[in-house]
Design an enzyme around this catalytic site. Structure first.
Site, PDB file in Angstrom:
ATOM      1  N   ASP A  93       0.821  -1.214   0.000  1.00  0.00           N
ATOM      2  CA  ASP A  93       0.000   0.000   0.000  1.00  0.00           C
ATOM      3  C   ASP A  93       0.855   1.264   0.000  1.00  0.00           C
ATOM      4  O   ASP A  93       0.376   2.350   0.308  1.00  0.00           O
ATOM      5  CB  ASP A  93      -0.907   0.025   1.244  1.00  0.00           C
ATOM      6  CG  ASP A  93      -2.162  -0.806   1.065  1.00  0.00           C
ATOM      7  OD1 ASP A  93      -2.347  -1.388  -0.029  1.00  0.00           O
ATOM      8  OD2 ASP A  93      -2.974  -0.896   2.009  1.00  0.00           O
ATOM      9  N   ASP A 148       4.614  -9.157   9.210  1.00  0.00           N
ATOM     10  CA  ASP A 148       4.854  -7.722   9.055  1.00  0.00           C
ATOM     11  C   ASP A 148       6.263  -7.502   8.533  1.00  0.00           C
ATOM     12  O   ASP A 148       7.120  -8.410   8.562  1.00  0.00           O
ATOM     13  CB  ASP A 148       4.658  -7.005  10.394  1.00  0.00           C
ATOM     14  CG  ASP A 148       3.189  -6.816  10.741  1.00  0.00           C
ATOM     15  OD1 ASP A 148       2.335  -7.031   9.854  1.00  0.00           O
ATOM     16  OD2 ASP A 148       2.892  -6.451  11.902  1.00  0.00           O
ATOM     17  N   ASP A 150       8.960  -6.130   9.549  1.00  0.00           N
ATOM     18  CA  ASP A 150      10.160  -6.235  10.383  1.00  0.00           C
ATOM     19  C   ASP A 150      10.371  -7.635  10.948  1.00  0.00           C
ATOM     20  O   ASP A 150      11.242  -7.829  11.798  1.00  0.00           O
ATOM     21  CB  ASP A 150      10.107  -5.210  11.523  1.00  0.00           C
ATOM     22  CG  ASP A 150       8.822  -5.315  12.340  1.00  0.00           C
ATOM     23  OD1 ASP A 150       7.783  -5.700  11.776  1.00  0.00           O
ATOM     24  OD2 ASP A 150       8.849  -5.002  13.541  1.00  0.00           O
ATOM     25  N   ASP A 241      -6.477  -7.878  13.955  1.00  0.00           N
ATOM     26  CA  ASP A 241      -6.074  -9.228  14.338  1.00  0.00           C
ATOM     27  C   ASP A 241      -6.880  -9.733  15.534  1.00  0.00           C
ATOM     28  O   ASP A 241      -7.368 -10.870  15.548  1.00  0.00           O
ATOM     29  CB  ASP A 241      -4.574  -9.274  14.641  1.00  0.00           C
ATOM     30  CG  ASP A 241      -4.091  -8.095  15.484  1.00  0.00           C
ATOM     31  OD1 ASP A 241      -4.929  -7.329  16.000  1.00  0.00           O
ATOM     32  OD2 ASP A 241      -2.867  -7.944  15.659  1.00  0.00           O
TER      33      ASP A 241
END
Length: 496
Positions: A93, A148, A150, A241
């Site tokens: 995005d 994600d 990281d 989540d």
């Protein structure tokens, strides 16, 4: 006198709620200890048998991740799983230059034979939830692993998680977060401490007794049919989540938590990044309490104990508001205590609630020693870390309470991602990160005022009463002074 009565009632109610939360943590501790003694066998896919290897889609939701995209894609390409049963979706995005650099890197990996696609959207509707939902429409996999930007899963990560889906009732397999930069600073150490408590004591304590747990947004795998059966991803809360986790478990899907499978990730190294993450998590928790409370209470398929733990779980972030109330009112209470002698029995009873801190201390010590070893040296290190964590957590209480109040009131806000830094060594620096906020929040000013306020609380200990002072609350006010001072000054210096 009416004002004093109101202060006493609110103070007592907040203390009682904190005590109830402490008792719930104690119950989770007992569950956690019993789970260590009892290991249950689970049916598993035999991945040595080609006929049992399911198709998996890995989803990587990203947004403006200049500093970690190369690391993320290089690491994911190393995942050890049959290429004909693996698909990777980069759900991008982004609105900056990383769109083109990511496209180039994805093409390079595609040329090696990897089934990887770069999926972009013209708008960020639903934010992360919207991106995951968009990717799900065309996902080939029966199972959807999510990371994600990281997070750096080990090569054998899928081989250690996918086999558990042999049990057809399991909808999610969640793994434990590890920390690439735990020892970078005091800030990263206390974040790691808090997350370790969640991923050991709380996740194991709930999961071992069949209580509701949550998919943690990353480092886990969903059964695709579970996502769809639960109503798919929704972007009406900041913690999509937690939202989907509860909807799935209310549909009687089981969650499997793997404490022994670690997935390393990077902790925020600057306080503004930690602030944005804390705000999103705490506001999202309150939003989900608002959304899920009646669904949990009305459910006819879960036990009363699971309902209670579920509600307390959804109210986790609201504890910051109770802590802030107790902290702010503790100074007026000090003066009330020494002005009205007939209230002494009440204050003797209230002093009992210091046991809440003792309970937290014991619960986290069991978690800590199981992870890092016991002995005097370890206990001394733990004690220092616990009180540092407690102080700084209280220093965040104003910021997090504002998030909680907004969540309970239904005030909507955008999903603000946590800036990533690609920092693992102590010598790495965060300065120059283009995604850091440049403006100073007005909250910081009030945190500075609260630091002075609790400094006044320490001074009050010397001047109240006729017997040379009252030092019962002095340690509490000292921790609050240090905690708010840390948050205040770190927030100022992170702007330079």
């Amino acid at each position: 006198m009416i004002l004093n009565t109101v202060i006493i009632i609110i103070y007592s109610a907040a203390l009682l709620l904190i005590f109830m939360y402490a008792l719930a943590q104690l119950n989770l501790l007992f569950n956690y200890i019993s789970a260590q003694k009892k290991q249950t066998a689970s049916p598993k896919f035999n991945l040595d048998n080609p006929d049992e290897i399911p198709f998996v889609t890995i989803q990587l939701p990203v947004f403006n991740e200049l500093y970690v995209m190369e690391r993320l894609l290089t690491n994911i390409a190393l995942i050890d799983y049959p290429k004909d049963k693996l698909e990777i979706q980069v759900l991008d995005d982004s609105t900056d230059e990383t769109v083109s650099t990511t496209a180039t890197r994805v093409k390079e990996l595609k040329d090696t034979g990897l089934d990887i696609s770069h999926i972009t959207r013209t708008n960020r509707k639903g934010f992360k939830a919207g991106a995951l939902k968009e990717g799900l429409k065309i996902a080939k996999g029966e199972y959807i692993a999510i990371f994600d930007a990281d997070f750096l899963p080990q090569k054998d990560w899928l081989k250690r998680t996918i086999p558990y889906f042999k049990d057809e009732h399991i909808g999610v397999v969640q793994t434990r977060w590890a920390h690439l930069n735990r020892n970078y600073s005091i800030l990263t150490k206390i974040q790691a401490f808090a997350l370790d408590a969640h991923f050991t004591l709380e996740q194991v304590g709930r999961n071992s007794k069949g209580h509701f747990i949550n998919f943690n947004g990353t480092a886990g795998v969903w059964r695709k049919t579970c996502i769809l059966d639960a109503g798919n991803w929704e972007g009406d809360t900041l913690t999509e989540d937690l939202d989907l986790s509860y909807r799935a478990q209310l549909k009687n899907w089981k969650f499997k938590y793997l404490k022994d499978v670690e997935t390393p990730a990077e902790l925020p190294v600057v306080i503004s990044a930690a602030r944005s993450q804390q705000f999103r998590w705490n506001k999202g928790g309150a939003e989900n309490f608002r959304k899920m409370m009646w669904r949990v209470l009305k459910s006819k398929t879960i036990s009363k104990k699971t309902k209670l733990h579920g509600l307390l779980h959804l109210l986790n972030s609201t504890m910051f508001l109770n802590v802030l109330i107790v902290a702010v009112l503790s100074i007026p209470m000090l003066y009330i205590k020494n002005e009205y002698a007939h209230l002494k029995p009440y204050f003797y009873v209230m002093s009992f609630f210091v046991v809440s801190t003792v309970i937290f201390f014991i619960c986290y010590w069991v978690m800590y020693k199981n992870s890092y070893g016991k002995g005097l040296k370890s206990f001394v290190k733990y004690t220092a870390l616990f009180f540092t964590f407690f102080s700084i957590a209280m220093g965040f209480s104003l910021h997090n309470s504002i998030a909680v109040i907004e969540g309970h009131m239904g005030k909507r806000s955008d999903f603000v991602r946590t800036p990533k830094f690609n920092i693992s060594a102590l010598t790495d620096t965060w300065k120059g990160n283009k995604y850091l906020k440049k403006n100073l929040s007005i909250h910081v000013v009030f945190e500075g005022i609260l630091m002075l306020y609790f400094g006044f609380g320490m001074y009050s200990a010397f001047v109240v009463g006729d017997q040379g002072g009252d030092f019962g609350l002095f340690p509490f006010h000292l921790m609050l002074f240090l905690g708010f001072g840390f948050v205040f000054f770190k927030s100022l210096t992170s702007k330079v």
